[in-house]
Enzyme design. Structure first.
Site, PDB file in Angstrom:
ATOM      1  CB  THR A  46     -63.672   6.441  -5.811  1.00 49.98           C
ATOM      2  OG1 THR A  46     -64.646   7.331  -5.267  1.00 49.98           O
ATOM      3  CG2 THR A  46     -64.137   5.950  -7.165  1.00 49.98           C
ATOM      4  CE1 TYR A 109     -80.259   5.471  -9.672  1.00 45.91           C
ATOM      5  CE2 TYR A 109     -81.584   5.428  -7.676  1.00 45.91           C
ATOM      6  CZ  TYR A 109     -81.450   5.193  -9.035  1.00 45.91           C
ATOM      7  OH  TYR A 109     -82.513   4.705  -9.742  1.00 45.91           O
ATOM      8  CE1 TYR A 135     -63.864  12.983  -4.586  1.00 43.74           C
ATOM      9  CE2 TYR A 135     -64.349  10.849  -3.614  1.00 43.74           C
ATOM     10  CZ  TYR A 135     -63.842  11.604  -4.652  1.00 43.74           C
ATOM     11  OH  TYR A 135     -63.315  10.974  -5.750  1.00 43.74           O
ATOM     12  NE  ARG A 140     -66.240   6.987  -9.695  1.00 43.46           N
ATOM     13  CZ  ARG A 140     -65.372   6.054 -10.127  1.00 43.46           C
ATOM     14  NH1 ARG A 140     -64.170   6.407 -10.537  1.00 43.46           N
ATOM     15  NH2 ARG A 140     -65.713   4.787 -10.144  1.00 43.46           N
ATOM     16  CE  LYS A 164     -60.394  12.842  -4.077  1.00 43.47           C
ATOM     17  NZ  LYS A 164     -60.514  11.367  -4.055  1.00 43.47           N
ATOM     18  CB  ILE A 206     -57.172  12.938  -1.933  1.00 49.22           C
ATOM     19  CG1 ILE A 206     -57.123  13.623  -0.557  1.00 49.22           C
ATOM     20  CG2 ILE A 206     -57.606  11.482  -1.794  1.00 49.22           C
ATOM     21  CD1 ILE A 206     -58.452  13.683   0.170  1.00 49.22           C
TER      22      ILE A 206
END
Length: 296
Positions: A46, A109, A135, A140, A164, A206
């Protein structure tokens, strides 16, 4: 054996004035991290603006990073997608290019179910033969990886080895460790929660902070692992005001501004991201100076 322990940098993608990828600057950043205490490079995540890189740029950045890092520290490639076939293809190519691991964000999405997540990750892992870090960043992507889903994937798929965790939910993170019996490489996805996640068995972070303070981010983890919990905690708390400013607008807007304030000249952002506001720039400058970072 873990892909890495410590602080891995979620590295920015530097751009030229015309918006193209600045590979000379990326080379400089790679050396900066290899020589500055960073424990791994996470490329095309990202923070690297992967969502606005073309597929060719995406893969070129991964290959370039592997070649220029030269095995000094591990390279982990962000190859997630909301299209399973695309994630498979990106992941396979990254493995062929020699990455040490893959970071796969949840499909975004289309907001799949937990069963869909399991099927998605199993499909990628079956074709991309490298260690995989899940992740989870629902803020997000709109999709949370539930602890039971993480546990199922880690127990049933040999090359899914870590997660993560950027949910910010310490209870959820603790549940992951309980359901996996601690047999998972847990990394904090939030720079303000490194120590809490280490306390439940995490292997590191991270990190966005590592872009501007690689040694300090490394030391937060290293001190904790060496038994100096107070030293680790003190560094974590000292970093909080800077971390807050690095997320005063959506990542990576502030961290790119911070690097430019340090004279790193990483360029601007790709639309629809916009430059940091003047008000937030002043707050960021103050936090950087207070933390001990020199501005140009």
């Amino acid at each position: 054996m873990s892909i890495f322990e410590g602080a891995g940098v979620a590295i920015v993608t530097p751009f030229q004035a015309d918006g193209s990828v600045n590979y000379d600057k990326l080379d400089e950043l790679i050396d900066f991290h290899c020589n500055g205490g960073t424990d791994a490079i996470i490329i095309c995540g990202t923070t690297g603006e992967s969502s606005t890189l073309t597929e060719e740029e995406h893969m070129d950045c991964i290959k370039f990073t592997v070649e220029r890092t030269k095995g000094r520290i591990p390279v982990i490639a962000g190859t997630g997608s909301n299209c399973t076939r695309t994630a498979i293809d990106l992941s396979k190519e990254a493995v062929e290019d020699g990455v040490d691991g893959l970071l796969l964000v949840t499909p975004y999405y289309n907001k799949t179910t937990q069963n869909g997540l399991i099927a998605h990750y199993k499909a990628v892992a079956a074709e991309a033969k490298a260690p995989i870090i899940l992740y989870s960043v629902a803020s997000r992507t709109g999709v949370n990886i539930e602890p039971a889903t993480v546990a199922t994937l880690v127990k049933e798929v040999d090359n899914i080895v870590g997660v993560k965790e950027a949910s910010g939910n310490i209870s959820q993170i603790s549940k992951i460790m309980q359901l996996t019996d601690g047999n998972i490489d847990l990394y904090s996805g939030n720079d303000d929660q490194i120590v809490p996640i280490l306390s439940v068995g995490g292997k590191g972070v991270i990190s966005v902070l590592s872009n501007v303070a690689p040694q300090e981010a490394h030391d937060i983890v290293a001190k904790f692992q060496a038994g100096d919990v107070k030293g680790s905690r003190d560094l974590q708390l000292k970093a909080l005001p800077l971390v807050e400013q690095l997320f005063c607008e959506v990542n990576p807007i502030p961290v790119k501004k911070a690097l430019n304030l340090m004279g790193m000249e990483v360029g601007g952002l790709r639309m629809p991201l916009s430059e940091l506001s003047a008000e937030h720039t002043e707050s960021l400058k103050k936090a950087m100076v207070d933390f001990g970072i020199k501005l140009t």
